[in-house]
Enzyme design. Structure first.
Site, mmCIF file in Angstrom:
data_model
loop_
_atom_site.group_PDB
_atom_site.id
_atom_site.type_symbol
_atom_site.label_atom_id
_atom_site.label_comp_id
_atom_site.label_asym_id
_atom_site.label_seq_id
_atom_site.Cartn_x
_atom_site.Cartn_y
_atom_site.Cartn_z
ATOM 1 N N LYS A 291 0.828 -1.203 0.000
ATOM 2 C CA LYS A 291 0.000 0.000 0.000
ATOM 3 C C LYS A 291 0.867 1.261 0.000
ATOM 4 O O LYS A 291 1.864 1.347 0.716
ATOM 5 C CB LYS A 291 -0.932 -0.013 1.224
ATOM 6 C CG LYS A 291 -1.916 1.155 1.244
ATOM 7 C CD LYS A 291 -2.902 1.023 2.396
ATOM 8 C CE LYS A 291 -3.850 2.215 2.447
ATOM 9 N NZ LYS A 291 -4.859 2.106 3.522
ATOM 10 N N SER B 214 -9.207 3.507 2.230
ATOM 11 C CA SER B 214 -8.035 3.893 1.464
ATOM 12 C C SER B 214 -7.249 2.718 0.895
ATOM 13 O O SER B 214 -6.348 2.898 0.092
ATOM 14 C CB SER B 214 -7.115 4.760 2.323
ATOM 15 O OG SER B 214 -6.633 4.032 3.459
ATOM 16 N N SER C 122 -10.777 1.665 6.300
ATOM 17 C CA SER C 122 -9.950 1.636 5.093
ATOM 18 C C SER C 122 -9.607 0.242 4.600
ATOM 19 O O SER C 122 -9.215 0.074 3.444
ATOM 20 C CB SER C 122 -8.657 2.429 5.317
ATOM 21 O OG SER C 122 -8.929 3.804 5.379
#
Length: 463
Positions: free
Chosen positions: A76, A151, A175
């Site tokens: 990520k 996210s 997220s």
């Protein structure tokens, strides 16, 4: 089956035995990214393919070491990875190449993973919709006109699209959970402290965000969870736990599950969200669980005010070093709120958090797990910044539409986001299955039983 769609456990077993080479898997990974990433834009800052193939061949030539030996993983983009552009979706950090790995990347690398690039995220991880001015938007593989959430949106999409078998994510305000639900995969928010954050700056005050694993099954999640878990001597609040892998499905007969629905109407829901969640609950009933509706156990508005206070305080602390002119509107909103807060405002918010923790503890005396939807809306138009209203009710902040994740986030509970199936619109949705702190292994085992009965990730996007 496409090689990159196989379970991580199967790939790792074959890599360890030598019946599958790291080079063969890397070539399949690169081929799959080449075939799909232009459509969904999930992988960013991809390393040079020749360098990746060379690293894979070196893995094959060397000793078989580490539980992730030879497995490609894209990390990520909120995580710094040595030698890979790590800009967090922000123009302020465009082109930044770290000289060392953050802790989670270092643990995956030490376990034998080959870190191939990054997965896209919103700028600084703010907002559950993955778009930013550096890389653009990541698209939902089930409908590229729709949001993939965030996210950890890029992470969820690489799994759903069959680019990689495992992915890391992070979760402050859903997220991991929101994109897992919207992409028909699993995401696990561990008990706060089980997976340590980066040992920089303050490590005592802020207890909202955590790193966690994502995969296409709870069994695969357990593998990555073990790799990234464990205390770090530079951090307080250590949480050591037995390993979760190899995961076995739970004996579900007689387990009690509480259904919180829309929290007595406090969380507005788009049509069909509650229906699909209740269909998922029928699976637990078929497994012998006792499912009961639960009245709202705490005041939702008090919880929300506590959340946005503590969140703005934490976000402001993390982004105050960035040039204000480089920040998007939602980041400036968080920054200004955080900078304006008094210590006593933060204290009062934490008192409310503590009261909810005690109320939840009483609930878990009766229930083995509680369930909520992963989101209050279906995946929305990817060209929107965020939903301005739900079922006719206006949203007063950029993240109010995600209020359903707050009961878990506010008090650091472990939570498995699991697929719930597909609506009449053809779009996926999910449920949150959560329990008391340190019930991580039990939740994953419950999820494994649910997965064996549903196998929703086997319904793959047409790409």
């Amino acid at each position: 089956m496409n090689l990159t769609r196989r379970p991580a456990a199967d790939l790792l077993r074959d890599l360890a035995s030598g019946s599958l080479s790291a080079a063969e898997l890397m070539q399949a990974t690169l081929d799959r990214i080449d075939a799909t990433n232009d459509t969904v834009n999930a992988v960013v800052a991809l390393r040079d393919p020749d360098a990746l193939m060379a690293e894979a061949r070196a893995k094959d030539a060397g000793p078989k070491a580490g539980p992730l030996h030879g497995l490609p993983i894209a990390v990520k983009d909120l995580v710094n990875v040595q030698g890979i552009v790590s800009c967090q979706g922000s123009p302020a950090l465009a082109g930044f190449v770290p000289k060392k790995d953050d802790l989670i990347a270092a643990r995956m690398r030490a376990a034998g993973a080959i870190l191939i690039g990054k997965t896209n995220s919103p700028e600084f991880g703010l907002g559950s919709h993955t778009f930013n001015p550096v890389y653009g938007a990541t698209r939902n593989p089930y409908d590229p006109t729709r949001s993939c959430g965030g996210s950890s949106g890029g992470a969820a999409v690489v799994l759903a699209a069959g680019m990689t078998a495992l992915a890391d994510g992070s979760d402050m305000m859903g997220s991991l959970r929101n994109p897992a639900g919207w992409n028909n995969v699993y995401g696990f928010r561990p008990s706060w402290g089980r997976v340590p954050g980066e040992p920089v700056g303050d490590s005592f005050l802020h207890q909202l965000s955590t790193l966690g694993p994502m995969a296409r099954s709870p069994e695969d999640i357990a593998i990555l969870l073990d790799v990234i878990s464990g205390p770090d001597p530079r951090l307080p609040h250590p949480y050591a736990a037995p390993g979760a892998a190899p995961l076995r499905p739970a004996e579900t007969r007689g387990l009690r599950i509480g259904w919180l629905g829309d929290w007595g109407g406090a969380f507005p829901m788009e049509e069909g969200i509650l229906d699909i969640s209740e269909e998922a609950l029928k699976v637990f009933e078929s497994l012998g669980c006792i499912v009961e509706p639960v009245a709202p156990p705490f005041d939702a508005e008090a919880m929300w005010e506590s959340w946005i206070t503590l969140r703005s305080w934490q976000v402001a602390a993390s982004i105050s070093v960035q040039p204000r002119a480089s920040l998007k509107e939602s980041a400036i909103w968080e920054l200004d709120r955080g900078l304006a807060m008094s210590a006593m405002e933060v204290h009062r918010a934490s008192v409310v958090r503590s009261e909810w923790f005690r109320a939840a503890a009483r609930l878990f005396e009766r229930y083995d797990a509680l369930v909520l939807p992963t989101a209050q809306v279906w995946p929305f138009d990817a060209d929107l910044a965020w939903p301005a209203e739900i079922a006719g009710q206006a949203m007063d902040t950029y993240h109010r539409w995600m209020q359903v994740v707050i009961p878990v986030s506010l008090i650091g509970l472990p939570c498995l986001a699991a697929p719930a199936g597909f609506g009449a619109n053809g779009l996926p949705a999910g449920i949150q299955i959560f329990g008391p702190r340190r019930s991580d292994a039990a939740l994953l085992a419950l999820g494994a039983a649910y997965h064996a009965a549903t196998e929703w990730p086997q319904r793959r996007p047409a790409m």
